[in-house]
Design a protein around this motif. Structure first.
Motif, short mmCIF file in Angstrom:
data_model
loop_
_atom_site.label_atom_id
_atom_site.label_comp_id
_atom_site.label_asym_id
_atom_site.label_seq_id
_atom_site.Cartn_x
_atom_site.Cartn_y
_atom_site.Cartn_z
N LYS A 47 78.05 27.08 -44.20
CA LYS A 47 78.88 27.31 -46.08
C LYS A 47 78.33 25.63 -45.82
O LYS A 47 78.32 25.05 -47.52
CB LYS A 47 79.81 27.40 -46.39
N ALA A 48 79.62 24.52 -45.51
CA ALA A 48 79.63 23.47 -45.02
C ALA A 48 77.81 22.47 -45.46
O ALA A 48 77.60 21.75 -45.91
CB ALA A 48 80.47 22.89 -43.69
N VAL A 49 77.34 23.20 -44.67
CA VAL A 49 76.08 22.68 -44.41
C VAL A 49 75.46 22.78 -45.81
O VAL A 49 75.06 21.90 -46.08
CB VAL A 49 75.59 23.06 -42.96
N ILE A 50 75.50 23.93 -46.24
CA ILE A 50 74.22 23.81 -47.51
C ILE A 50 75.03 23.45 -48.70
O ILE A 50 74.27 23.15 -49.55
CB ILE A 50 74.26 25.62 -47.58
N SER A 51 76.61 23.38 -49.40
CA SER A 51 77.41 23.24 -49.34
C SER A 51 76.92 21.57 -49.97
O SER A 51 77.67 20.48 -50.85
CB SER A 51 78.68 23.25 -49.51
N GLY A 52 76.72 21.16 -48.50
CA GLY A 52 77.47 19.09 -48.59
C GLY A 52 77.79 18.59 -48.10
O GLY A 52 78.18 17.64 -49.03
N ASP A 53 79.07 19.06 -47.28
CA ASP A 53 80.26 19.08 -47.56
C ASP A 53 80.08 17.68 -46.12
O ASP A 53 79.07 18.04 -45.82
CB ASP A 53 80.80 19.84 -46.61
N VAL A 54 81.24 17.04 -45.58
CA VAL A 54 80.85 16.21 -44.67
C VAL A 54 81.24 17.25 -43.22
O VAL A 54 81.94 18.76 -43.57
CB VAL A 54 81.78 15.18 -44.42
N VAL A 55 80.25 17.30 -41.84
CA VAL A 55 80.14 18.11 -40.78
C VAL A 55 80.37 16.72 -40.21
O VAL A 55 79.50 15.51 -39.94
CB VAL A 55 79.28 19.01 -40.62
N SER A 56 81.24 17.37 -38.68
CA SER A 56 80.33 16.88 -37.57
C SER A 56 79.38 16.95 -36.92
O SER A 56 78.83 17.47 -36.33
CB SER A 56 81.49 16.77 -35.83
N ALA A 57 78.28 16.26 -36.15
CA ALA A 57 77.60 15.88 -35.35
C ALA A 57 77.63 14.73 -34.22
O ALA A 57 78.76 14.01 -34.55
CB ALA A 57 76.27 15.47 -35.98
N GLN A 66 79.95 11.93 -37.97
CA GLN A 66 80.12 12.43 -39.12
C GLN A 66 79.10 12.04 -40.31
O GLN A 66 78.84 10.76 -40.39
CB GLN A 66 81.24 12.35 -40.52
N PHE A 67 78.69 13.41 -41.24
CA PHE A 67 77.16 12.37 -42.18
C PHE A 67 78.12 14.17 -43.27
O PHE A 67 78.51 15.16 -42.80
CB PHE A 67 76.57 12.89 -41.65
N THR A 68 77.10 13.97 -44.08
CA THR A 68 76.70 14.67 -45.95
C THR A 68 75.23 15.03 -45.11
O THR A 68 74.15 14.40 -45.51
CB THR A 68 77.68 13.82 -46.64
N PRO A 69 75.33 16.48 -45.15
CA PRO A 69 73.36 17.39 -45.09
C PRO A 69 73.45 17.49 -46.93
O PRO A 69 74.09 17.00 -47.65
CB PRO A 69 73.97 18.54 -44.72
N GLN A 70 71.64 17.03 -46.37
CA GLN A 70 70.91 16.79 -48.14
C GLN A 70 70.09 17.54 -48.18
O GLN A 70 69.73 17.59 -49.18
CB GLN A 70 71.24 15.44 -48.20
#
Length: 143
Positions: A47-57, A66-70
């Motif tokens: 859900k976080a990745v698809i919604s464009g929430d900030v995630v840790s990598a 951290q980055f925002t998936p697009q």
């Protein structure tokens, strides 16, 4: 057609792992086929990745960032995957299942047409195939 550097192929079941999420940085599309019906998906990360929430990598031997998936995500499967926490309203809002009912046999593939065939002109440059206009692309061939 997207350049090779603009897309990735991260399966939803791998999105709970920081090393795989690192591959989504700067990507326009995430294209994955034949999802596993045996590996459950971590719905919170998905859900976080698809919604464009900030995630840790994390890249191997590098610090976590951290980055925002697009990326736009497109997954192909014959069987819908399972989720660790079940399918809730958040998953239903984020996923659209498109059913293709026509079966195409391997012995009788559809004919290739010029509209879906890209012909490469010239050889590889810097390890990448290029079209006549110089854009980076993957090569398509009939059959």
């Amino acid at each position: 057609m997207l350049p090779r550097t603009a897309h990735s192929a991260i399966a939803p079941s791998e999105m709970g792992k920081e090393q795989f999420l690192a591959e989504l940085v700067g990507k326009t599309a995430n294209l994955s086929n034949e999802l596993s019906s045996t590996k459950a998906i971590a719905s919170d990360k998905m859900k976080a990745v698809i919604s464009g929430d900030v995630v840790s990598a994390k890249r191997v031997y590098r610090p976590v960032y951290q980055f925002t998936p697009q990326a736009l995500h497109l997954f192909a499967t014959n069987i819908l995957p399972s989720f660790h926490d079940g399918v809730d309203e958040g998953i239903r809002r984020r996923f659209v299942a498109v059913s293709f009912t026509e079966t195409i046999s391997e012995s009788d593939p559809p004919p290739m047409s010029w509209s879906n065939l890209i012909v490469s002109r010239g050889g590889p440059r810097n390890g990448n195939q290029e079209t006549q206009s110089g854009r980076d692309r993957d090569e398509a061939s009939p059959g």
